[in-house]
Motif scaffolding. Structure first.
Motif, PDB file in Angstrom:
ATOM      1  N   LEU A 116      68.442 -38.421  79.435  1.00 47.18           N
ATOM      2  CA  LEU A 116      67.323 -39.262  79.869  1.00 47.18           C
ATOM      3  C   LEU A 116      66.923 -40.233  78.756  1.00 47.18           C
ATOM      4  CD1 LEU A 116      65.720 -39.149  82.542  1.00 47.18           C
ATOM      5  CD2 LEU A 116      63.972 -37.845  81.331  1.00 47.18           C
ATOM      6  N   ALA A 117      66.833 -39.698  77.538  1.00 49.04           N
ATOM      7  CA  ALA A 117      66.429 -40.521  76.398  1.00 49.04           C
ATOM      8  C   ALA A 117      67.442 -41.629  76.142  1.00 49.04           C
ATOM      9  CB  ALA A 117      66.261 -39.656  75.158  1.00 49.04           C
ATOM     10  N   MET A 131      62.232 -35.200  69.923  1.00 47.39           N
ATOM     11  CA  MET A 131      62.980 -36.459  69.835  1.00 47.39           C
ATOM     12  C   MET A 131      63.047 -37.221  71.155  1.00 47.39           C
ATOM     13  SD  MET A 131      64.211 -37.874  67.194  1.00 47.39           S
ATOM     14  CE  MET A 131      65.866 -38.548  67.226  1.00 47.39           C
ATOM     15  N   PRO A 132      63.592 -36.589  72.225  1.00 50.43           N
ATOM     16  CA  PRO A 132      63.647 -37.338  73.495  1.00 50.43           C
ATOM     17  C   PRO A 132      62.264 -37.723  74.002  1.00 50.43           C
ATOM     18  CG  PRO A 132      64.388 -35.055  73.785  1.00 50.43           C
ATOM     19  CD  PRO A 132      64.252 -35.280  72.323  1.00 50.43           C
ATOM     20  N   VAL A 133      61.284 -36.860  73.761  1.00 46.25           N
ATOM     21  CA  VAL A 133      59.917 -37.183  74.191  1.00 46.25           C
ATOM     22  C   VAL A 133      59.461 -38.480  73.538  1.00 46.25           C
ATOM     23  CG1 VAL A 133      57.508 -36.443  74.071  1.00 46.25           C
ATOM     24  CG2 VAL A 133      59.284 -34.778  74.615  1.00 46.25           C
ATOM     25  N   LEU A 134      59.742 -38.602  72.231  1.00 47.29           N
ATOM     26  CA  LEU A 134      59.307 -39.782  71.492  1.00 47.29           C
ATOM     27  C   LEU A 134      60.056 -41.030  71.927  1.00 47.29           C
ATOM     28  CD1 LEU A 134      59.097 -38.052  68.028  1.00 47.29           C
ATOM     29  CD2 LEU A 134      57.194 -39.087  69.243  1.00 47.29           C
ATOM     30  N   ILE A 135      61.338 -40.872  72.201  1.00 45.38           N
ATOM     31  CA  ILE A 135      62.125 -42.034  72.617  1.00 45.38           C
ATOM     32  C   ILE A 135      61.620 -42.536  73.970  1.00 45.38           C
ATOM     33  CG2 ILE A 135      64.419 -42.773  73.384  1.00 45.38           C
ATOM     34  CD1 ILE A 135      65.525 -40.823  71.221  1.00 45.38           C
ATOM     35  N   ILE A 136      61.282 -41.596  74.852  1.00 44.01           N
ATOM     36  CA  ILE A 136      60.825 -41.991  76.184  1.00 44.01           C
ATOM     37  C   ILE A 136      59.404 -42.553  76.134  1.00 44.01           C
ATOM     38  CG2 ILE A 136      60.182 -41.097  78.475  1.00 44.01           C
ATOM     39  CD1 ILE A 136      62.628 -39.166  78.131  1.00 44.01           C
ATOM     40  N   ILE A 162      52.298 -37.930  75.326  1.00 44.32           N
ATOM     41  CA  ILE A 162      51.898 -37.042  76.425  1.00 44.32           C
ATOM     42  C   ILE A 162      52.742 -37.319  77.664  1.00 44.32           C
ATOM     43  CG2 ILE A 162      50.014 -36.468  78.019  1.00 44.32           C
ATOM     44  CD1 ILE A 162      49.244 -35.418  75.422  1.00 44.32           C
ATOM     45  N   VAL A 163      52.803 -38.595  78.047  1.00 44.27           N
ATOM     46  CA  VAL A 163      53.564 -38.950  79.249  1.00 44.27           C
ATOM     47  C   VAL A 163      55.036 -38.601  79.064  1.00 44.27           C
ATOM     48  CG1 VAL A 163      54.291 -40.856  80.738  1.00 44.27           C
ATOM     49  CG2 VAL A 163      51.927 -40.735  79.942  1.00 44.27           C
ATOM     50  N   GLY A 164      55.563 -38.926  77.878  1.00 40.59           N
ATOM     51  CA  GLY A 164      56.957 -38.589  77.583  1.00 40.59           C
ATOM     52  C   GLY A 164      57.200 -37.091  77.697  1.00 40.59           C
ATOM     53  N   GLY A 165      56.269 -36.308  77.164  1.00 43.88           N
ATOM     54  CA  GLY A 165      56.390 -34.858  77.239  1.00 43.88           C
ATOM     55  C   GLY A 165      56.413 -34.375  78.682  1.00 43.88           C
ATOM     56  N   LEU A 166      55.516 -34.928  79.487  1.00 41.50           N
ATOM     57  CA  LEU A 166      55.453 -34.530  80.895  1.00 41.50           C
ATOM     58  C   LEU A 166      56.746 -34.889  81.626  1.00 41.50           C
ATOM     59  CD1 LEU A 166      51.769 -35.581  81.734  1.00 41.50           C
ATOM     60  CD2 LEU A 166      52.645 -33.276  81.337  1.00 41.50           C
ATOM     61  N   ILE A 167      57.248 -36.095  81.353  1.00 40.00           N
ATOM     62  CA  ILE A 167      58.489 -36.526  82.015  1.00 40.00           C
ATOM     63  C   ILE A 167      59.641 -35.605  81.624  1.00 40.00           C
ATOM     64  CG2 ILE A 167      60.241 -38.350  82.104  1.00 40.00           C
ATOM     65  CD1 ILE A 167      57.963 -40.390  81.891  1.00 40.00           C
TER      66      ILE A 167
END
Lengths: 293, 257
Positions: A272-273, A224-229, A239-244
């Motif tokens: 963060l999200a 979820m937070p990965v997708l929001i970011i 990918i970038v969201g996952g890394l962050i």
């Protein structure tokens, strides 16, 4: 300094694992504008199927092929039983349907395949090596390679093939896609199947690390937070969201954790999200929302 | 093969609703002869778009449906057919407001229109080149994303994309909407050429009656979901009363030279 770099690298590698899960969401979101809550259940179903077959003595490659087959059948069934009757309904309705679907898949998977915790060993050592002072394991490198390969294959699939162009056409303008004879059910079956394969890859890597069990389906909460970011509609964003998320989680655990006397990595990504939702609601790479009907 | 005189498309007393209750069409009957250009005229909300969508069966997307009457194509009912099947039978709609795939390039937009026929790579290439012959200005922009094109160019992409399906009948919804008069004329000239040279039949929904009757063979005027007048384009054009009554005289300026 090296300590800091190590924390970040470890975080980034964990982040790739999040990204793998998030990509599955992006695929379905792009093609149908729906946040597919059942993606986590697909991860569980795929890993559970694979590990059960493997425990019956089948070789890896055969397990993989059969599991992919199971996922394609599941996609066809989902399209026919869930999506088709709800065609032309609002994304909210479809989201609720995927929520229900996740319970059905989780229930069925455990009913048929059991609720035991399975060990999954892909045969890749997960022991930290010293690589120029960095703590990286073979498994980490393998995960990174798989992620890069997966993104490359998906980019090729979407960029060059007819299926890919049709898929992007549907994502762009569903009505126009129908007006030139693109069949939505067909596209949905394909997207769900591809998302299923992505779920399988994520399920295997996660399963290898933490065992195959019910909690695998909770990786949704990590995605979820990965997708929001990163933005719901972008694979590079995932990918970038996952890394962050991976890197900041790790950093927060080390530097903020002691201040609050506890692990912060479980919830820090959500902070963060939330910040991203306030500042950049479409995420880093998200397209401007396209109104769908 | 007889080009003229055969009615390919017939609407027989079609009624349609949106949602549960809004009656959009209240018994529309019309025929479109093969090889002709037929105009569907009327004000906003008269039912032009609904009529076209009833034919292409894209009504479902806006939660509409046909509740009575029949639509037949070459003698067979196409009512309730899956939209993709309708396209396969040779009826393609160009939607109101163009609806290009904004994030796809011009080339990809065109290609997507041809997928249904499952052509080989080389055939697809050749078909796209033919579209560029019709719309030369698209050729320079083939690698530009369609969302970045001007309105006129987007209309050309939308028509070109539909042509890629090699339609027998093209349903065109408000092709002149929001476009400069010169571009509109260019597009209508191409429509006329496509009709004459390629034998494509057109059913055109247009608010600009003066303009479309200049190109059409026949016109149907819709009001409140009913056909209130119909006739040869020339007759309609010369019936000043009708023009003044339904459209005022604001459209006069748009008569092509």
């Amino acid at each position: 300094m090296l300590f800091l770099v190590n924390i970040i690298v470890a975080g980034l590698l964990a982040g790739l694992m999040y990204a793998l899960v998030a990509i599955g969401f992006v695929l379905i979101y792009k093609a149908s504008g729906v946040f597919n809550f059942a993606q986590g259940a697909m991860v569980l179903l795929s890993a559970l199927t694979f590990v059960t077959l493997n425990e019956h003595g089948l070789p890896f490659w055969l397990c993989f092929i059969i599991t992919v087959g199971v996922l394609i059948v599941a996609s066809v069934l989902i399209e026919f039983l869930v999506l088709r009757p709800l065609v032309n309904r609002s994304p909210d309705t479809l989201f609720m349907a995927t929520l229900g679907l996740s319970f059905v898949i989780e229930g069925l998977a455990q009913l048929v395949l059991g609720t035991d915790v399975h060990q999954l060993d892909l045969g890749i050592p997960d022991v930290p090596l010293k690589l120029y002072g960095l703590q990286v394991s073979d498994f980490d490198l393998f995960t990174a390679a798989v992620s890069i390969l997966l993104v490359a294959v998906l980019a090729l699939l979407f960029g060059k093939t007819r299926v890919g162009i049709s898929l992007r056409a549907v994502a762009d303008n569903t009505l126009a896609a129908q007006s030139i004879g693109i069949r939505l059910p067909h596209i949905w079956r394909i997207v769900w199947s591809v998302a299923g394969v992505v779920a399988l890859i994520a399920g295997l890597l996660w399963g290898n690390r933490q065992g195959v069990q019910f909690s695998l389906s909770l990786v949704v909460l990590k995605a979820m937070p990965v997708l929001i970011i990163g933005g719901f509609s972008s694979i590079p964003g995932a990918i970038v969201g996952g890394l962050i998320v991976g890197a900041t989680e790790n950093l927060a655990d080390i530097y903020i954790g002691p201040l609050v006397h506890g692990a912060v990595s479980d919830w820090f990504a959500y902070i963060l999200a939330t910040a991203f939702l306030l500042i950049r609601p479409n995420g880093l790479f998200g397209e401007k929302p396209i109104q769908r009907v | 093969m007889s080009q003229h005189g055969t009615d390919v498309l017939t609407l027989d007393n079609v009624e349609s609703v949106y949602g549960e209750s809004v009656l959009a069409l209240q018994g529309v009957s019309l025929t479109v002869p093969r090889g002709s250009i037929v105009a569907l005229l009327g004000a906003n909300g008269a039912g032009k778009s609904t009529t076209l969508k009833a034919i292409s069966n894209l009504l479902g997307v806006s939660r509409g449906r046909v509740i009575r009457g029949d639509i037949s194509w070459a003698g067979k009912s196409i009512l309730g057919l899956d939209p993709a099947r309708v396209v396969r039978q040779g009826i393609v709609q160009v939607l109101e407001g163009r609806h290009c795939f904004a994030h796809l390039t011009v080339e990809e937009n065109l290609a997507s229109g041809g997928f249904l026929r499952r052509p080989g790579r080389r055939e697809l290439r050749r078909d796209a080149d033919r579209i560029y012959d019709w719309f030369p200005r698209l050729k320079q922009k083939r690698h530009t994303r369609a969302g970045l094109l001007s309105g006129g160019e987007q209309q050309m992409v939308a028509i070109g994309r539909a042509l890629m399906a090699k339609p027998i009948l093209m349903l065109l919804d408000e092709p002149s909407m929001g476009l400069a008069p010169m571009i509109v004329e260019e597009i209508f000239d191409i429509i006329q050429q496509l009709n004459r040279d390629e034998g494509v039949t057109f059913l055109l929904a247009e608010q600009n009656a003066n303009l479309v009757l200049h190109y059409a063979d026949h016109g149907f005027v819709l009001e409140n979901g009913r056909v209130v007048t119909s006739g040869a384009a020339e007759t309609l054009r010369q019936s000043q009363d009708f023009m003044a009554y339904y459209f005022g005289d604001g459209g006069q300026a748009a008569i092509p030279a």
